[in-house]
Design a protein around this motif. Structure first.
Motif, PDB file in Angstrom:
ATOM      1  N   GLN A 243     -19.823   4.695  22.713  1.00 34.10           N
ATOM      2  CA  GLN A 243     -20.713   3.675  22.155  1.00 34.10           C
ATOM      3  C   GLN A 243     -20.662   2.406  23.005  1.00 34.10           C
ATOM      4  OE1 GLN A 243     -22.817   4.120  19.372  1.00 34.10           O
ATOM      5  NE2 GLN A 243     -23.676   2.250  20.301  1.00 34.10           N
ATOM      6  N   ASP A 247     -23.880   0.877  24.926  1.00 30.76           N
ATOM      7  CA  ASP A 247     -24.321  -0.501  24.710  1.00 30.76           C
ATOM      8  C   ASP A 247     -24.361  -1.272  26.030  1.00 30.76           C
ATOM      9  OD1 ASP A 247     -24.473   0.072  22.026  1.00 30.76           O
ATOM     10  OD2 ASP A 247     -22.554  -0.869  21.513  1.00 30.76           O
ATOM     11  N   ARG A 251     -27.722  -2.934  27.719  1.00 29.68           N
ATOM     12  CA  ARG A 251     -27.832  -4.361  28.046  1.00 29.68           C
ATOM     13  C   ARG A 251     -28.209  -4.574  29.506  1.00 29.68           C
ATOM     14  NH1 ARG A 251     -22.971  -4.683  25.147  1.00 29.68           N
ATOM     15  NH2 ARG A 251     -21.803  -4.970  27.096  1.00 29.68           N
TER      16      ARG A 251
END
Length: 277
Positions: A243, A247, A251
């Motif tokens: 995760q 992420d 980004r």
């Protein structure tokens, strides 16, 4: 159930072993000539009272007075065990190595090898310290398994090998994180890759993959970051590390073109080989 040397040794001393002076000046035994079995019995009584240093010196005395007796051979390994019980690891290792050197084919040699491994194992330091004892423990434990694969000692040694390898991997991760925090990305990558190549069955693998993703993103090597994240997602889809990688890539605008839950597993096998050998 994990066995300890304290539970295993009574089994070892039940074996009749086929058939020097004390190195412990603080517990030196005055020379009074007595039968070997008398000295040995008194040493056992000292063991029962937890007077391990005195017991070790008395076992040495059996060897000194009766060097070629069956009792001397028993006493040699009992001295090693007494020293282990009092945390005199260096003496315990020395006694065990001497027993192996003099009686390599004896049935109790398996315990001597195991005791050496345990002495190193119990000296393992936290990952912030030098890991020389950890590597010595690993080498000694692997020797127990290699020489006596069907023994009860090998069963316990295999469990401790996994723990020791995990500890060594933890040291690599600690150094790798240090490099990563200081933006020494290539040095960090080498450490994390080493975890995957040398300690690929340990608990540190998911984090090592994520840290590689971080390192590759920092270097602007997007394709490698994407492939490592895909391998991480395929092998550890529900982990926090996947995760975190997902992420991070999101980004940075780096898309995971491969769906870890749908792609042919051979893709990830090829990616692993290309990235980590």
């Amino acid at each position: 159930m994990t066995l300890s040397p304290r539970t295993l040794f009574p089994l070892a001393i039940a074996v009749v072993l086929a058939g020097c002076s004390s190195n412990r000046p603080d517990t030196a035994v005055a020379y009074v000539e007595r039968p070997a079995e008398t000295i040995y019995a008194e040493a056992i009584q000292r063991m029962d009272r937890n007077q391990y240093d005195i017991a070790a010196a008395m076992f040495d005395e059996v060897e000194r007075q009766h060097p070629y007796s069956e009792w001397a051979r028993r006493s040699m390994l009992m001295a090693a065990f007494a020293n282990y019980q009092s945390n005199n690891y260096e003496e315990a290792i020395s006694d065990s190595e001497r027993f192996i050197s003099l009686h390599p084919g004896n049935r109790s040699a398996a315990y001597a090898y195991y005791l050496i491994a345990i002495c190193y194992f119990e000296q393992i330091m936290d990952v912030g310290r030098d890991q020389a004892a950890t590597q010595q423990a690993l080498d000694a434990l692997e020797q127990v398994v290699r020489r006596y694969p069907e023994s009860r000692y090998a069963t316990d040694a295999r469990l401790k090998i996994d723990m020791t390898r995990d500890h060594l991997a933890g040291k690599e991760m600690s150094v790798g994180r240090w490099y990563l925090r200081r933006n020494y990305h290539l040095a960090a990558i080498n450490r994390f890759r080493n975890v995957l190549q040398e300690y690929g069955t340990t608990s540190h693998v998911p984090e090592a993959l994520h840290r590689l993703v971080e390192s590759y993103v920092a270097l602007g090597v997007d394709e490698e970051a994407r492939q490592v994240a895909s391998v991480l997602g395929y092998n550890f889809p529900g982990s926090e590390w996947y995760q975190n990688s997902y992420d991070l890539l999101t980004r940075e605008g780096i898309t995971l073109e491969v769906d870890p839950e749908r792609e042919d597993p051979s893709y990830f096998e090829r990616a692993w080989r290309r990235l980590f050998g």
